[in-house]
Write a protein that holds these residues in place. Structure first.
Motif, PDB file in Angstrom:
ATOM      1  N   MET A   1      -0.803   1.461   0.876  1.00  0.00           N
ATOM      2  CA  MET A   1       0.194   0.647   0.223  1.00  0.00           C
ATOM      3  C   MET A   1      -0.087   0.677  -1.284  1.00  0.00           C
ATOM      4  N   GLN A   2       0.928   0.901  -2.067  1.00  0.00           N
ATOM      5  CA  GLN A   2       0.782   0.947  -3.512  1.00  0.00           C
ATOM      6  C   GLN A   2       0.672  -0.472  -4.073  1.00  0.00           C
ATOM      7  N   ARG A   3      -0.100  -0.611  -5.158  1.00  0.00           N
ATOM      8  CA  ARG A   3      -0.340  -1.927  -5.751  1.00  0.00           C
ATOM      9  C   ARG A   3       0.966  -2.602  -6.142  1.00  0.00           C
ATOM     10  N   ARG A   4       1.878  -1.897  -6.763  1.00  0.00           N
ATOM     11  CA  ARG A   4       3.143  -2.507  -7.193  1.00  0.00           C
ATOM     12  C   ARG A   4       3.941  -3.011  -5.985  1.00  0.00           C
ATOM     13  N   GLU A   5       3.972  -2.207  -4.904  1.00  0.00           N
ATOM     14  CA  GLU A   5       4.672  -2.623  -3.695  1.00  0.00           C
ATOM     15  C   GLU A   5       4.023  -3.882  -3.125  1.00  0.00           C
ATOM     16  N   ILE A  63      -6.063  -5.688  -3.327  1.00  0.00           N
ATOM     17  CA  ILE A  63      -6.042  -5.076  -4.665  1.00  0.00           C
ATOM     18  C   ILE A  63      -7.196  -4.072  -4.726  1.00  0.00           C
ATOM     19  N   PRO A  64      -6.936  -2.835  -4.310  1.00  0.00           N
ATOM     20  CA  PRO A  64      -7.990  -1.812  -4.301  1.00  0.00           C
ATOM     21  C   PRO A  64      -8.233  -1.235  -5.696  1.00  0.00           C
ATOM     22  N   ASP A  65      -9.353  -0.534  -5.811  1.00  0.00           N
ATOM     23  CA  ASP A  65      -9.596   0.239  -7.027  1.00  0.00           C
ATOM     24  C   ASP A  65      -8.542   1.332  -7.102  1.00  0.00           C
ATOM     25  N   THR A  66      -7.911   1.449  -8.246  1.00  0.00           N
ATOM     26  CA  THR A  66      -6.970   2.547  -8.508  1.00  0.00           C
ATOM     27  C   THR A  66      -7.357   3.096  -9.871  1.00  0.00           C
ATOM     28  N   ASP A  67      -6.405   3.224 -10.762  1.00  0.00           N
ATOM     29  CA  ASP A  67      -6.744   3.622 -12.124  1.00  0.00           C
ATOM     30  C   ASP A  67      -7.353   2.452 -12.889  1.00  0.00           C
ATOM     31  N   THR A  68      -7.317   1.267 -12.298  1.00  0.00           N
ATOM     32  CA  THR A  68      -8.016   0.093 -12.823  1.00  0.00           C
ATOM     33  C   THR A  68      -8.912  -0.463 -11.716  1.00  0.00           C
ATOM     34  N   THR A 159      -6.685 -13.815 -13.203  1.00  0.00           N
ATOM     35  CA  THR A 159      -7.313 -14.688 -14.199  1.00  0.00           C
ATOM     36  C   THR A 159      -8.673 -14.150 -14.614  1.00  0.00           C
ATOM     37  N   SER A 160      -9.065 -12.997 -14.064  1.00  0.00           N
ATOM     38  CA  SER A 160     -10.338 -12.372 -14.439  1.00  0.00           C
ATOM     39  C   SER A 160     -10.158 -11.531 -15.699  1.00  0.00           C
ATOM     40  N   GLU A 161     -11.257 -11.226 -16.328  1.00  0.00           N
ATOM     41  CA  GLU A 161     -11.195 -10.370 -17.519  1.00  0.00           C
ATOM     42  C   GLU A 161     -10.600  -9.010 -17.172  1.00  0.00           C
ATOM     43  N   ILE A 162     -11.016  -8.450 -16.049  1.00  0.00           N
ATOM     44  CA  ILE A 162     -10.484  -7.144 -15.632  1.00  0.00           C
ATOM     45  C   ILE A 162      -8.982  -7.233 -15.387  1.00  0.00           C
TER      46      ILE A 162
END
Length: 188
Positions: A1-5, A63-68, A159-162
């Motif tokens: 599943m894509q993050r935006r979706e 929220i998996p690791d992707t380009d961020t 709300t995290s720095e990342i």
């Protein structure tokens, strides 16, 4: 599943906010303060080590690791544990613990393994079942937990720095004007 979706699907999860009624500024301040407390070494204690590991696995599916960096890199499990311990009613914390235990039971029935030990495909299968049950025509018993879990992960991440600097790419905004105020250091 894509993050935006995923984020589009989760839009309704914010309405399940455990901390309502609070305005956006208060929620942002609480998020910042909770992340700062975690960085300072404060532990929540609402979840045991096994439940924290399971929450980390769930957070990484949401929220998996992707380009961020993903949710675990943003410290979401420790953030959620502290928030559960300090901001939620004991009954709601217990419901959250029971929801985590139910996810493990579902994973064991489906794959013969605990959720954290299951393959990504097996984890996705369990979560699709829970998602369908939560947002389907007749929500099941796990629905309140799953909405709370997704809300905690999104709230902790964004709300995290990342979440703020790398995912949202938000520019630092100042609450008031201070001439010659030092700017926070930027990572390369």
């Amino acid at each position: 599943m894509q993050r935006r979706e995923l984020l589009r699907l989760l839009g309704g999860a914010a309405s399940a906010a455990a901390l309502a009624p609070r305005d956006a500024e208060a929620l942002l301040a609480l998020g910042r303060d909770t992340h700062a407390a975690v960085r300072a070494g404060r532990a929540g204690g609402a979840l045991d080590a096994r439940a924290l590991a399971l929450l980390g696995a769930l957070a990484d599916r949401i929220i998996p690791d992707t380009d961020t960096p993903g949710a675990t890199a943003a410290g979401v499990p420790a953030f959620a544990d502290l928030l559960l311990a300090t901001q939620w009613e004991p009954e709601r914390v217990e419901r959250f613990r029971q929801g985590l235990a139910e996810l493990d039971r579902r994973s064991q029935r489906a794959s013969g393994r605990l959720f954290v030990d299951a393959s990504p495909a097996e984890q996705e299968s369990v979560l699709h079942e829970v998602e369908d049950e939560t947002f389907g025509a007749t929500p099941g018993a796990v629905a309140p937990f799953w909405k709370d879990c997704k809300w905690l992960v999104l709230y902790g991440y964004y709300t995290s720095e990342i979440g703020i600097t790398e995912e949202l790419r938000t520019v630092d905004m100042f609450e008031r004007y201070e001439g010659a105020a030092p700017l926070p250091a930027r990572r390369p």
